[in-house]
Design a protein around this motif. Sequence first.
Motif, mmCIF file in Angstrom:
data_model
loop_
_atom_site.group_PDB
_atom_site.id
_atom_site.type_symbol
_atom_site.label_atom_id
_atom_site.label_comp_id
_atom_site.label_asym_id
_atom_site.label_seq_id
_atom_site.Cartn_x
_atom_site.Cartn_y
_atom_site.Cartn_z
ATOM 1 N N GLY A 132 1.085 5.874 11.003
ATOM 2 C CA GLY A 132 1.280 4.787 11.952
ATOM 3 C C GLY A 132 -0.067 4.278 12.440
ATOM 4 N N VAL A 133 -0.113 3.030 12.914
ATOM 5 C CA VAL A 133 -1.379 2.453 13.352
ATOM 6 C C VAL A 133 -1.779 3.003 14.722
ATOM 7 N N LEU A 249 7.087 7.821 10.130
ATOM 8 C CA LEU A 249 6.359 6.620 10.524
ATOM 9 C C LEU A 249 6.661 6.304 11.981
ATOM 10 N N VAL A 250 5.616 6.216 12.811
ATOM 11 C CA VAL A 250 5.768 5.905 14.232
ATOM 12 C C VAL A 250 5.483 4.420 14.448
ATOM 13 N N LEU A 251 6.421 3.732 15.091
ATOM 14 C CA LEU A 251 6.298 2.298 15.363
ATOM 15 C C LEU A 251 6.431 2.053 16.857
ATOM 16 N N GLU A 261 6.148 -5.620 10.363
ATOM 17 C CA GLU A 261 5.035 -5.744 9.428
ATOM 18 C C GLU A 261 4.394 -4.391 9.155
ATOM 19 N N GLN A 262 4.251 -3.589 10.193
ATOM 20 C CA GLN A 262 3.698 -2.239 10.018
ATOM 21 C C GLN A 262 4.602 -1.393 9.124
ATOM 22 N N THR A 267 5.597 1.575 4.294
ATOM 23 C CA THR A 267 6.604 1.942 3.288
ATOM 24 C C THR A 267 6.129 1.560 1.890
ATOM 25 N N ALA A 268 5.241 0.564 1.814
ATOM 26 C CA ALA A 268 4.650 0.204 0.522
ATOM 27 C C ALA A 268 3.567 1.196 0.119
#
Length: 326
Positions: A132-133, A249-251, A261-262, A267-268
């Motif tokens: 995650g960002v 994945l943390v959003l 978008e994240q 996922t890509a």
Amino acid sequence: MSFFKKIFASEKKEPNLSELEKQTLDKGLEKTKASFFSKLTKAVAGKSKVDDEVLDNLEEILVSSDVGVNTTLKIIERIEERVSKDKYLGTDELNSILREEIASLLSETNSGEAKAFSIPAGTKPYVIMVVGVNGVGKTTTIGKLAYQFKKAGYKVVLGAADTFRAAAIDQLQIWADRVGVPVVKQQMGSDPASVAFDTLQSAVAQNADIVIIDTAGRLHNKVGLMNELSKVKKVMQKVVEDTPNDVLLVLDGSTGQNAFEQAKQFTAATEVTCLAVTKLDGTAKGGVVIGISDQFQIPVKYIGIGEGIEDLHVFNKYEFVDSFFK
């Protein structure tokens, strides 16, 4: 038959949150609910039945609530099918219809009963790689997860593989000290894969049950991200085969469409197996949970609805819909 029994009859499951957890969820979704229903009330004002104008307004409301365009169109199509069967469907029924269709949509993606991470017998250590960002609450989520696992009696080791920022390493250390679990770390700028390798070696030596690996939170180009995460995976597999067992994945739910978008980027770049959506208590964008769950077909496992150490909740689709429409 109750609403949940009708909608989820095939699963034979009932809402299973404690009273305190349910109250926390209700409070956490207050802003989203207030924003959504104030818009919905205006959309149906003066209308006695669900017509094209009401549906157009509803579409705009769902999109502006960050449900997402594709998911919104799917919901509208389902409602249109019901309207076509009953030409005089009243606007007073729209609330319950929306509730049913959203519940059905979530049921298709998040099948089964809400569950925390399940550690299979014979899988030791169980390795979770967290991506995650920066700023989404990734490290905080790791700390809260570690707390839950330790509380459940598991031996946990953390790995500070986000070596791009010194602050990330320091923050993970603070959480490790708070929870009372060890953290494996190196200097800022170290190879993330090297940290992951050391973490798994340490976990094996300590006979740990669970390893949680923090990874770099910058969204550089997709190829660079993919290469870095792939390298971390390969190096970990030299110590323990078939790891990681899960990629979480943390959003940040408060970012709305940016979260979409994240999710697309990550996922890509790697095989994400589950999601955590944070900061839902401070935003009116809670609809993003519905859209992300539907569009990426990846189960939402946790939602963050508070700053406290216990404010990371297993995502319960039954209770989420109930709180949203309560």
